[in-house]
Scaffold this motif. Structure first.
Motif, mmCIF file in Angstrom:
data_model
loop_
_atom_site.group_PDB
_atom_site.id
_atom_site.type_symbol
_atom_site.label_atom_id
_atom_site.label_comp_id
_atom_site.label_asym_id
_atom_site.label_seq_id
_atom_site.Cartn_x
_atom_site.Cartn_y
_atom_site.Cartn_z
ATOM 1 N N ALA A 87 0.833 -1.207 0.000
ATOM 2 C CA ALA A 87 0.000 0.000 0.000
ATOM 3 C C ALA A 87 0.867 1.256 0.000
ATOM 4 C CB ALA A 87 -0.930 -0.006 1.214
ATOM 5 N N ILE A 88 1.909 1.265 0.820
ATOM 6 C CA ILE A 88 2.786 2.435 0.890
ATOM 7 C C ILE A 88 3.524 2.622 -0.428
ATOM 8 C CG2 ILE A 88 4.787 3.434 2.060
ATOM 9 C CD1 ILE A 88 3.895 1.953 4.592
ATOM 10 N N THR A 89 3.923 1.518 -1.057
ATOM 11 C CA THR A 89 4.615 1.605 -2.346
ATOM 12 C C THR A 89 3.747 2.293 -3.386
ATOM 13 O OG1 THR A 89 5.870 -0.421 -1.890
ATOM 14 C CG2 THR A 89 5.701 0.265 -4.185
ATOM 15 N N VAL A 90 2.464 1.934 -3.421
ATOM 16 C CA VAL A 90 1.554 2.528 -4.402
ATOM 17 C C VAL A 90 1.356 4.013 -4.130
ATOM 18 C CG1 VAL A 90 -0.819 2.535 -5.263
ATOM 19 C CG2 VAL A 90 0.358 0.367 -4.894
ATOM 20 N N ARG A 91 1.067 4.360 -2.890
ATOM 21 C CA ARG A 91 0.754 5.766 -2.608
ATOM 22 C C ARG A 91 1.997 6.648 -2.708
ATOM 23 N NH1 ARG A 91 -0.289 4.513 3.757
ATOM 24 N NH2 ARG A 91 1.643 5.397 4.617
ATOM 25 N N LEU A 92 3.173 6.114 -2.383
ATOM 26 C CA LEU A 92 4.402 6.897 -2.517
ATOM 27 C C LEU A 92 4.675 7.201 -3.983
ATOM 28 C CD1 LEU A 92 6.974 8.184 -1.414
ATOM 29 C CD2 LEU A 92 8.045 5.910 -1.437
ATOM 30 N N SER A 93 4.483 6.219 -4.834
ATOM 31 C CA SER A 93 4.704 6.429 -6.262
ATOM 32 C C SER A 93 3.756 7.496 -6.800
ATOM 33 C CB SER A 93 4.509 5.113 -7.021
ATOM 34 O OG SER A 93 4.748 5.282 -8.401
ATOM 35 N N GLU A 94 2.512 7.471 -6.356
ATOM 36 C CA GLU A 94 1.550 8.471 -6.815
ATOM 37 C C GLU A 94 1.969 9.871 -6.372
ATOM 38 O OE1 GLU A 94 -2.453 7.521 -5.829
ATOM 39 O OE2 GLU A 94 -2.480 5.659 -6.994
ATOM 40 N N LYS A 95 2.496 9.987 -5.165
ATOM 41 C CA LYS A 95 2.943 11.301 -4.678
ATOM 42 C C LYS A 95 4.146 11.797 -5.470
ATOM 43 C CE LYS A 95 1.570 10.010 -0.055
ATOM 44 N NZ LYS A 95 2.079 9.680 1.282
ATOM 45 N N TYR A 96 5.034 10.880 -5.835
ATOM 46 C CA TYR A 96 6.166 11.271 -6.684
ATOM 47 C C TYR A 96 5.658 11.896 -7.986
ATOM 48 C CZ TYR A 96 9.743 8.704 -3.968
ATOM 49 O OH TYR A 96 10.615 8.271 -3.003
ATOM 50 N N ILE A 97 4.670 11.244 -8.600
ATOM 51 C CA ILE A 97 4.147 11.735 -9.880
ATOM 52 C C ILE A 97 3.517 13.111 -9.709
ATOM 53 C CG2 ILE A 97 2.469 11.304 -11.718
ATOM 54 C CD1 ILE A 97 2.849 8.310 -11.213
ATOM 55 N N LEU A 98 2.747 13.296 -8.640
ATOM 56 C CA LEU A 98 2.131 14.601 -8.392
ATOM 57 C C LEU A 98 3.195 15.681 -8.211
ATOM 58 C CD1 LEU A 98 -0.746 13.586 -5.940
ATOM 59 C CD2 LEU A 98 -1.005 14.388 -8.294
ATOM 60 N N GLY A 99 4.252 15.343 -7.471
ATOM 61 C CA GLY A 99 5.321 16.315 -7.242
ATOM 62 C C GLY A 99 6.047 16.687 -8.518
ATOM 63 N N GLU A 100 6.359 15.692 -9.346
ATOM 64 C CA GLU A 100 7.069 15.964 -10.593
ATOM 65 C C GLU A 100 6.184 16.721 -11.581
ATOM 66 O OE1 GLU A 100 10.343 15.379 -10.961
ATOM 67 O OE2 GLU A 100 10.130 14.838 -8.853
ATOM 68 N N THR A 101 4.895 16.405 -11.580
ATOM 69 C CA THR A 101 3.973 17.129 -12.453
ATOM 70 C C THR A 101 3.899 18.594 -12.047
ATOM 71 O OG1 THR A 101 2.656 15.118 -12.779
ATOM 72 C CG2 THR A 101 1.615 17.213 -13.340
ATOM 73 N N ALA A 102 3.887 18.851 -10.745
ATOM 74 C CA ALA A 102 3.853 20.234 -10.260
ATOM 75 C C ALA A 102 5.098 20.997 -10.707
ATOM 76 C CB ALA A 102 3.732 20.247 -8.735
ATOM 77 N N LYS A 103 6.254 20.341 -10.691
ATOM 78 C CA LYS A 103 7.486 21.001 -11.142
ATOM 79 C C LYS A 103 7.393 21.376 -12.618
ATOM 80 C CE LYS A 103 10.514 18.655 -7.825
ATOM 81 N NZ LYS A 103 11.621 17.674 -7.657
ATOM 82 N N MET A 104 6.813 20.489 -13.417
ATOM 83 C CA MET A 104 6.656 20.795 -14.845
ATOM 84 C C MET A 104 5.727 21.987 -15.043
ATOM 85 S SD MET A 104 6.453 17.189 -16.901
ATOM 86 C CE MET A 104 4.818 16.831 -16.283
ATOM 87 N N VAL A 105 4.606 21.986 -14.320
ATOM 88 C CA VAL A 105 3.643 23.077 -14.468
ATOM 89 C C VAL A 105 4.261 24.392 -14.004
ATOM 90 C CG1 VAL A 105 1.379 23.933 -13.778
ATOM 91 C CG2 VAL A 105 1.693 21.496 -14.218
ATOM 92 N N GLU A 106 5.049 24.342 -12.934
ATOM 93 C CA GLU A 106 5.722 25.557 -12.459
ATOM 94 C C GLU A 106 6.659 26.113 -13.523
ATOM 95 O OE1 GLU A 106 7.609 24.222 -8.943
ATOM 96 O OE2 GLU A 106 5.811 24.375 -7.685
ATOM 97 N N ALA A 107 7.372 25.227 -14.216
ATOM 98 C CA ALA A 107 8.279 25.678 -15.274
ATOM 99 C C ALA A 107 7.499 26.348 -16.399
ATOM 100 C CB ALA A 107 9.076 24.488 -15.814
ATOM 101 N N VAL A 108 6.344 25.783 -16.741
ATOM 102 C CA VAL A 108 5.505 26.390 -17.777
ATOM 103 C C VAL A 108 4.955 27.724 -17.283
ATOM 104 C CG1 VAL A 108 3.404 26.123 -19.141
ATOM 105 C CG2 VAL A 108 4.898 24.161 -18.782
ATOM 106 N N ALA A 109 4.539 27.770 -16.018
ATOM 107 C CA ALA A 109 3.975 29.002 -15.460
ATOM 108 C C ALA A 109 4.998 30.134 -15.497
ATOM 109 C CB ALA A 109 3.503 28.758 -14.031
ATOM 110 N N GLU A 110 6.245 29.826 -15.173
ATOM 111 C CA GLU A 110 7.297 30.844 -15.226
ATOM 112 C C GLU A 110 7.471 31.361 -16.646
ATOM 113 O OE1 GLU A 110 10.928 29.480 -13.553
ATOM 114 O OE2 GLU A 110 10.053 28.985 -11.604
ATOM 115 N N ALA A 111 7.447 30.445 -17.601
ATOM 116 C CA ALA A 111 7.605 30.850 -18.999
ATOM 117 C C ALA A 111 6.430 31.706 -19.454
ATOM 118 C CB ALA A 111 7.732 29.614 -19.881
#
Length: 593
Positions: free
Chosen positions: A545-569
């Motif tokens: 269970a922890i493996t699944v939810r940790l992986s999902e949080k990683y994806i959310l965090g990395e997606t936020a970084k991408m959106v932030e880069a677009v927002a800055e641009a």
């Protein structure tokens, strides 16, 4: 990436070294017309159950085993449906079954043969018939009612030749799957069998809403069990009046167990044709109640054929093929079908001692856990679902937001035009090969982030734009039933001069989505990968269970970084455009002067 591939026991040949159940299954398989390549061996793994390894080197495209179609366990090959339909219509046909119980319900076979219920009932019935007392009780029932059985109407797939009909029915009645059923898993680590406390560990993921235990239980209580009770002569033969017999063979626990076996091991198998076809033997596909399964389709099939593949009637348990384990990018075998048989072929050279893998497609760990009870430690195919509720929550946190009711109405309008309510987000970067298997974006620039962000789901960008629109622009779009284009840099200017853009809504939505989890990334990493010298005392279910939810949080965090880069641009571009417009205006004034 580290895997525990420890072999507890490996057969020295196709029969020698097998345990009692494996030996019984292999004999049944051979006696039923199946063929197993003598180079293949059963092997019991510490964490994967029974699998298959190459005892000797196997060449590319070499046949590993051949499975006769009549050994597939499905509704068509079993005679249960024939008996039930005839029993349901006995009064109409003036045929009397010698039984102490007569039908007193309006439920018919077609009423209970919905979703996976019919196949589950078939497997429970075949399991009953495979026992010593079940076999004797059913044979006695058939002998007592042989005239009634002889009067069964021919089925659609039966030949109209009376002699051939009799042969087909006798073959069905004599076909037993006992040794096969005994080799199937006797327990599962899937969330269907978890405690409430263990399921709570999955909070934030989409898995709890997809387990379906309550719905399956309701189907059993409301339809399946009443139907079995009122057709006890069919399901128990001469044991129909024996106290405790129904609970022994047709309990809710048996129902869930058979459903989980189907969920984890079934295949979509097309009917045979006049030519030898090759298809995809992957175990993949969507659920339909207490179900599961794989996909056996023709690469050259037309649309009508594709629809046939999806039919529940094509779901089968496939002996031997379901013995192979699976792992991401490890598959070296593939199932092909022919008119009379299914054949598993090697898709590359398999060295002696290597495990034989059959692909399930590329499911995320959440699906692996829900269907099969295991997860990959680092699965690049993992996804996290971003529902429209998160987008609405994000929009409500920004200025000039319409009411929640108004936003819900906008989403309903967009979905009516084909937009998905849920957007799947995936890993934008490869994963580190070392624990804790974080996304590896070493050396990437913000420009790289922005380019990768362009691969985000179009539906997600469209929904975010719909929420961005001013009331005036939304009214215009709705009047024309025309959705806005999926533009990452879209910005709406409101009457008060404030601007709301797609990136702002996405960032707020991602923040809100993270709040669905009860723990942080750091807490989960510490639980899964404790400091050197400290032991990990997690149970298997909690670790998964922890493996699944940790992986999902990683994806959310990395997606936020991408959106932030677009927002800055986007911000930089608008600032430069504004400065350029200001300069142009000043130049015009100078020229006028």
């Amino acid at each position: 990436m580290a895997y525990n591939d420890t072999i507890i026991r490996q057969a020295s040949s196709s029969l020698e070294g097998c345990n009692e159940r494996q030996t019984s299954f292999l004999r049944w398989f051979h006696e039923s017309g199946g063929w197993l390549n003598p180079k293949c061996r059963f092997a019991d793994y510490e964490t994967m159950g029974t699998g298959m390894v190459a005892g000797e080197a196997i060449e590319n495209d070499e046949v590993l085993f051949s499975i006769p179609r009549h050994t597939l366990l499905n509704i068509q090959n079993s005679s249960l449906g024939v008996f039930c339909k005839a029993y349901d219509g006995q009064q109409k046909n003036s045929i009397v079954v010698e039984s102490s119980a007569a039908p007193s319900t309006s439920l018919k076979w077609d009423d209970v043969n919905v979703g996976w219920q019919g196949l589950i009932m078939t497997m429970m019935w075949e399991n009953f018939r495979a026992t010593e007392e079940g076999r004797a009780a059913f044979e006695e029932f058939c002998q007592t009612n042989k005239e009634w059985i002889a009067a069964f109407p021919a089925e659609e797939h039966d030949t109209q030749n009376e002699n051939e009909v009799a042969i087909v029915r006798e073959a069905r009645a004599n076909m037993e799957w006992g040794p096969y059923l005994k080799i199937l898993p006797q327990s599962f680590d899937t969330p269907m069998f978890w405690s409430d406390a263990e399921v709570e560990e999955l909070k934030g993921t989409s898995i709890p809403n997809k387990i379906g235990k309550e719905e399956a239980t309701a189907g059993f209580v409301e339809k399946v069990r009443p139907y079995i009770e009122e057709h006890a002569s069919i399901f128990l033969g001469t044991l129909a009046d024996k106290p405790g017999a129904l609970d022994k063979y047709y309990s809710l626990e048996h129902f869930h167990m058979m459903g989980s076996r189907i969920l984890s091991r079934s295949f979509h198998v097309k009917s045979g044709s006049n030519k030898d076809d090759r298809g995809n033997g992957d175990r993949s596909g969507e659920d339909d109640g207490e179900n599961g399964g794989g996909d056996e389709s023709d690469d050259d099939s037309d649309e009508e054929g594709a629809e046939e593949d999806e039919s529940i009637d094509n779901i089968s348990m496939v002996p031997m093929a379901d013995m192979l384990n699976a792992r991401y990018e490890c598959d070296n075998a593939h199932l092909f079908y022919k008119t009379e048989t299914l054949e598993m072929h090697a898709t590359k050279r398999i060295e002696a001692g290597q495990q034989i893998w059959n692909t399930y497609g590329e499911p995320p760990s959440g699906d692996l856990l829900r269907r099969y009870g295991y997860v990959d430690l680092a699965n690049p195919c993992d996804i996290v679902e971003l529902p429209m509720e998160s987008l609405i929550a994000g929009r409500l946190l920004l200025p000039n937001s319409p009411s929640k009711e108004s936003l819900l109405a906008r989403m309903a309008w967009a979905c009516s035009l084909g937009m998905d309510e849920v957007s799947p987000l995936t890993y934008p970067f490869p994963l580190s090969p070392e624990p804790p298997y974080r996304p590896d974006h070493q050396g990437l620039t913000k420009r790289d982030y922005r380019e990768i962000a362009m691969g985000m789901p179009d539906d997600l960008l469209v929904l975010a734009r719909v929420l961005c629109l001013t009331e005036e622009n939304y009214t215009k779009a709705a009047s024309k039933d025309r959705l806005p284009n999926p533009k990452f840099d879209a910005v709406e200017r409101y009457a008060n001069g404030q601007e709301i853009g797609v990136t702002q809504i996405l960032l707020k939505a991602l923040e809100e989505r993270k709040k669905d989890y009860p723990t942080s990334i750091e807490e989960d990493e510490q639980l899964l990968y404790p400091a050197l010298g400290q032991s990990n005392n997690l149970s298997l279910n909690r670790r998964n269970a922890i493996t699944v939810r940790l992986s999902e949080k990683y994806i959310l965090g990395e997606t936020a970084k991408m959106v932030e880069a677009v927002a800055e641009a986007v911000t930089l571009k608008r600032r430069l455009d504004s400065q350029a417009n200001g300069s142009n205006g000043q130049n015009k004034k100078s020229r006028k002067a």
